[in-house]
Write an enzyme that holds these catalytic residues in place. Structure first.
Site, mmCIF file in Angstrom:
data_model
loop_
_atom_site.group_PDB
_atom_site.id
_atom_site.type_symbol
_atom_site.label_atom_id
_atom_site.label_comp_id
_atom_site.label_asym_id
_atom_site.label_seq_id
_atom_site.Cartn_x
_atom_site.Cartn_y
_atom_site.Cartn_z
ATOM 1 N N CYS A 269 6.129 5.590 8.850
ATOM 2 C CA CYS A 269 6.592 4.867 7.659
ATOM 3 C C CYS A 269 8.009 5.203 7.226
ATOM 4 C CB CYS A 269 5.614 5.098 6.513
ATOM 5 S SG CYS A 269 4.002 4.409 6.842
ATOM 6 N N GLU B 106 0.852 -1.197 0.000
ATOM 7 C CA GLU B 106 0.000 0.000 0.000
ATOM 8 C C GLU B 106 0.881 1.237 0.000
ATOM 9 O OE1 GLU B 106 1.383 0.968 3.803
ATOM 10 O OE2 GLU B 106 0.050 2.196 2.559
ATOM 11 N N ASN C 101 9.262 4.740 -0.535
ATOM 12 C CA ASN C 101 9.364 5.570 0.674
ATOM 13 C C ASN C 101 10.770 6.105 0.871
ATOM 14 O OD1 ASN C 101 6.756 5.703 1.431
ATOM 15 N ND2 ASN C 101 6.889 4.207 3.090
ATOM 16 N N LYS D 196 10.796 4.004 9.635
ATOM 17 C CA LYS D 196 10.797 2.535 9.745
ATOM 18 C C LYS D 196 11.254 1.877 8.444
ATOM 19 C CE LYS D 196 6.651 0.470 9.845
ATOM 20 N NZ LYS D 196 6.296 -0.665 8.982
ATOM 21 N N ALA E 203 10.961 22.232 2.287
ATOM 22 C CA ALA E 203 12.047 22.171 3.263
ATOM 23 C C ALA E 203 11.541 22.547 4.654
ATOM 24 C CB ALA E 203 13.166 23.123 2.841
ATOM 25 N N GLY E 204 12.302 22.097 5.641
ATOM 26 C CA GLY E 204 11.936 22.443 7.012
ATOM 27 C C GLY E 204 12.614 21.522 7.999
HETATM 28 C C1 UDX Z 1 4.281 7.978 3.590
HETATM 29 C C2 UDX Z 1 4.152 7.817 2.075
HETATM 30 O O1 UDX Z 1 3.854 9.066 1.497
HETATM 31 C C3 UDX Z 1 3.044 6.829 1.763
HETATM 32 O O2 UDX Z 1 2.981 6.599 0.359
HETATM 33 C C4 UDX Z 1 3.348 5.495 2.453
HETATM 34 O O3 UDX Z 1 2.355 4.576 2.224
HETATM 35 C C5 UDX Z 1 3.498 5.720 3.932
HETATM 36 O O4 UDX Z 1 4.505 6.687 4.181
HETATM 37 P P1 UDX Z 1 3.041 9.315 5.487
HETATM 38 O O5 UDX Z 1 3.975 8.685 6.441
HETATM 39 O O6 UDX Z 1 1.609 9.406 5.832
HETATM 40 O O7 UDX Z 1 3.109 8.552 4.058
HETATM 41 O O8 UDX Z 1 3.569 10.801 5.287
HETATM 42 P P2 UDX Z 1 3.989 11.749 4.088
HETATM 43 O O9 UDX Z 1 2.872 12.641 3.749
HETATM 44 O O10 UDX Z 1 4.623 10.985 3.020
HETATM 45 O O11 UDX Z 1 5.102 12.624 4.851
HETATM 46 C C6 UDX Z 1 6.208 11.959 5.406
HETATM 47 C C7 UDX Z 1 7.059 12.945 6.180
HETATM 48 O O12 UDX Z 1 7.747 13.799 5.282
HETATM 49 C C8 UDX Z 1 6.254 13.838 7.117
HETATM 50 O O13 UDX Z 1 6.950 13.990 8.319
HETATM 51 C C9 UDX Z 1 6.205 15.163 6.355
HETATM 52 O O14 UDX Z 1 6.109 16.260 7.239
HETATM 53 C C10 UDX Z 1 7.560 15.160 5.645
HETATM 54 N N1 UDX Z 1 7.587 15.949 4.403
HETATM 55 C C11 UDX Z 1 6.810 15.562 3.355
HETATM 56 C C12 UDX Z 1 8.439 17.059 4.322
HETATM 57 O O15 UDX Z 1 9.136 17.405 5.269
HETATM 58 N N2 UDX Z 1 8.493 17.755 3.144
HETATM 59 C C13 UDX Z 1 7.739 17.416 2.057
HETATM 60 O O16 UDX Z 1 7.818 18.087 1.020
HETATM 61 C C14 UDX Z 1 6.841 16.286 2.164
#
Ligand code: UDX
Length: 471
Positions: A293, A169, A241, A296, A285-286
């Site tokens: 996910c 997924e 990921n 891990k 950025a940040g």
């Molecule tokens: C992620 C994957 O996107 C998803 O496809 C997978 O199934 C599970 O892992 P998720 O963990 O819900 O999903 O978060 P996501 O929206 O991908 O963000 C991951 C992390 O990256 C967050 O901490 C977010 O704040 C950070 N992020 C994301 C950034 O710092 N900058 C970005 O431009 C995008």
């Protein structure tokens, strides 16, 4: 001949995040789905239509499909009736970073026991067992082996023997229901063409986008159905990921360089994102990535590399760059406030990202602990995850969690925007300035505020790599 989609009986083991979203969406497509979980309390709340975690739209979907979505603790009876069984249990990170497969293993054995039961009804078609949990490469064969162990343990036989398929997924927290119904692709890895056909038939409504939706215009007209071998499907999940985490760590590295040379990372991200080979997404950025996910899955991939004595230099750097970002926040506060001892610091946002109450590997935890260890008084606010945070035991004991952002900011020497919730992005900046200690300082950990507006409100603004806009 494969059973018509609507006739397919689906079992789903693990009523957690992935399991429940998948189950509710399949029920929404018209399938009869039975979700199995050993947590009776969780099942009772689900039976009552209450989802035990925050995910927009999921509770409504569970309620709307109650006639087709059922819950049970009885794996054996579900297996005996099912044509397809999804394994969607948790695969937490183990000590060495590898994925802990103990939950998957006990389900696989359980399927073996159930199939070998004398009263198990003879099957015309092999049961299709679908790995939906995030599992390392090779887990498909591992699950087959454990099912066989289960069958032999009870001295029975399972004819025809089940076929194990990998179907990772790609759900994002906060938009999981949308991602399940309108995915960028469906990936299926299997050695059996019949099992592949069963999954193609099952996902037909999504592949053809033929199910009803209120969304207008419809986000997708069709969805690619990618078929491959087991190992490649399992690797696609991790690589996807890890790549997204790499993209975020990359733009954060660029942000740090922008800070040194006076460039604006927002402009840079926009400029490079126009290149179709790069794309605009995941270039914000940040303070870096967190959640259940990315950390891990990157750790699991590094653990796989270690098993083969392979040094994953890039993945190591992706993690190091991410850890650095969280420290940057503390560094910015120290440079502006000199000592943090006795200073009141407000953390705005605790969840690892907006639209979820998930604190797993959230940047807020690392930042709160560092500030606490430096003697600061940390106060946290989150529009949704406050309760979860306060009772999580993950925060420093001296840290306060409040449920009003202005209460968190009152008397604060500095504030850090940690999670870019809408409620935080739209705070009344004049009111913020009036309740904070003078001169107020705001570190924008997500580069989402307009520096000019913040400054105009009398607040000293610090972002990440925002060039002249952040001096
Ligand atoms: C992620 C994957 O996107 C998803 O496809 C997978 O199934 C599970 O892992 P998720 O963990 O819900 O999903 O978060 P996501 O929206 O991908 O963000 C991951 C992390 O990256 C967050 O901490 C977010 O704040 C950070 N992020 C994301 C950034 O710092 N900058 C970005 O431009 C995008």
């Amino acid at each position: 001949m494969i059973k018509t989609p609507k006739g397919l009986n689906i079992g789903l083991v693990g009523a957690g995040y992935v399991g429940l979203v998948t189950g509710a969406c399949l029920a929404h497509l018209g399938y009869r789905v039975v979700c199995v979980d050993r947590d009776e309390e969780r099942l009772a709340s689900l039976e009552a239509g209450r989802v035990p975690f925050y995910e927009p739209g999921l509770e409504e979907l569970v309620r709307r499909n109650a006639e087709r979505l059922h819950f049970s603790t009885d794996l054996a009876s579900v297996v005996s009736e099912a044509d397809v069984v999804f394994i969607a249990v948790d695969t937490p990170q183990g000590e060495d970073g590898s994925a802990d497969l103990s939950n998957v293993a006990s389900v696989a054995r359980g399927i073996g026991y159930a199939l070998a039961e004398p009263e198990a009804s003879p099957r015309e078609h092999p049961l299709v067992v679908v790995n939906k949990s995030t599992v390392p490469v090779g887990s498909g064969d591992y699950v087959s082996m454990l099912i066989r162990d289960g069958v032999e343990e009870v001295g029975g036989e399972a004819v025809p023997f089940p076929v194990v398929v990998s179907n990772p997924e790609f759900l994002r927290e906060g938009s999981a229901v949308y991602d399940a119904l309108f995915p960028d692709r469906i990936v299926v890895g299997a050695d059996s063409s019949e099992a592949m056909d069963t999954l193609r038939a099952l996902y037909k409504p999504i592949i053809e986008q033929s199910f009803p939706t209120e969304l207008d215009p419809r986000p997708k007209v069709a969805v690619p159905f990618l078929t491959t071998d087991l190992a490649s499907a399992e690797m696609i999940k991790y690589a996807a990921n890890a790549f997204l985490a790499t993209k975020v760590s990359f733009i954060n590295e660029v942000a740090n360089l922008c800070e040194l040379v006076g460039a604006d990372v927002g402009e840079v991200a926009y400029g490079i994102g126009l290149d179709e080979r790069i794309g605009p997404r995941f270039l914000s950025a940040g303070i870096g990535w967190g959640g259940s996910c990315f950390p891990k899955d990157v750790a699991a991939l590094r653990a796989v590399a270690a098993e083969y004595n392979y040094e994953p230099v890039l993945l190591d750097a992706v993690v190091a760059a991410n850890e650095k970002q969280r420290k940057q926040v503390v560094g910015k506060l120290q440079r502006e406030l000199r000592t943090l001892k006795g200073k009141r610091i407000a953390l705005l946002g605790l969840a690892f990202k907006p639209n979820t109450d998930d604190l797993r590997e959230a940047p807020s935890l690392t930042i709160a602990r560092s500030l606490d260890s430096l003697g600061a008084m940390v106060v946290g606010y989150d529009p949704v995850a406050g309760d979860v945070a306060a009772s999580s035991g993950l925060l420093p004991t001296s840290m306060k969690v409040v449920f009003d952002p202005y209460e968190a900011l009152t008397g604060a020497h500095a504030a850090v925007l940690v999670t870019e919730w809408g409620q935080i992005r739209t705070l009344d900046l004049k009111k913020v300035a009036s309740v904070m200690k003078n001169p107020p300082l705001l570190v924008d950990g997500r580069n989402v505020l307009d520096p000019e507006k913040v400054r105009a409100a009398g607040i000293h603004y610090k972002g990440f790599g925002r060039g002249r806009r952040s001096v």
